[in-house]
Design a protein around this motif. Sequence first.
Motif, mmCIF file in Angstrom:
data_model
loop_
_atom_site.group_PDB
_atom_site.id
_atom_site.type_symbol
_atom_site.label_atom_id
_atom_site.label_comp_id
_atom_site.label_asym_id
_atom_site.label_seq_id
_atom_site.Cartn_x
_atom_site.Cartn_y
_atom_site.Cartn_z
ATOM 1 N N GLU A 76 -12.265 16.041 10.591
ATOM 2 C CA GLU A 76 -11.690 17.246 10.496
ATOM 3 C C GLU A 76 -11.671 17.694 12.035
ATOM 4 O OE1 GLU A 76 -13.318 19.737 7.920
ATOM 5 O OE2 GLU A 76 -12.742 18.458 6.127
ATOM 6 N N LYS A 80 -8.521 18.703 14.578
ATOM 7 C CA LYS A 80 -8.411 20.054 15.057
ATOM 8 C C LYS A 80 -8.301 19.950 16.569
ATOM 9 C CE LYS A 80 -10.628 22.506 11.481
ATOM 10 N NZ LYS A 80 -11.866 23.319 11.047
ATOM 11 N N GLN A 84 -5.289 21.090 18.727
ATOM 12 C CA GLN A 84 -5.275 21.992 19.783
ATOM 13 C C GLN A 84 -4.858 21.439 21.281
ATOM 14 O OE1 GLN A 84 -6.383 25.180 19.625
ATOM 15 N NE2 GLN A 84 -6.236 25.636 21.804
#
Length: 129
Positions: A76, A80, A84
């Motif tokens: 995860e 992320k 980003q």
Amino acid sequence: MQKIRLTLKKALRSRFLVVCLMVSISLSGSFLFVQQASYATTLEELKLIPPQFKPNSEEKINRANEYDPGVGIQEEERQKAYEQAIKDSKNLNTIEKTYERNLKAEQEQNSPETFGEKAKEVIDKVTGK
């Protein structure tokens, strides 16, 4: 005459020993650079996998959670960070800010103590403070 024969025998033995050592070192060096297995895929192999069989990010996370919850959390975080990075790459100003943010995070993670700080700690230990 016997002295000369003994000297020649010693010289031949030492040369033979040196040659044998050189050969054994050469052979052992040739085994040092063994080809490692490659797990990289080629473009042709990627074309062979249909898109419906390629897992998306949520499927990857779910599969990682089934394997081990810690691995799922890492997946995860990785996803992320990837998202980003995609957002940050769209604007030059954001890229500079991202670089500074990453640099600060790395410096916090690997904050090397300066010589002065180490010397201060040693002096405190010696003086008993």
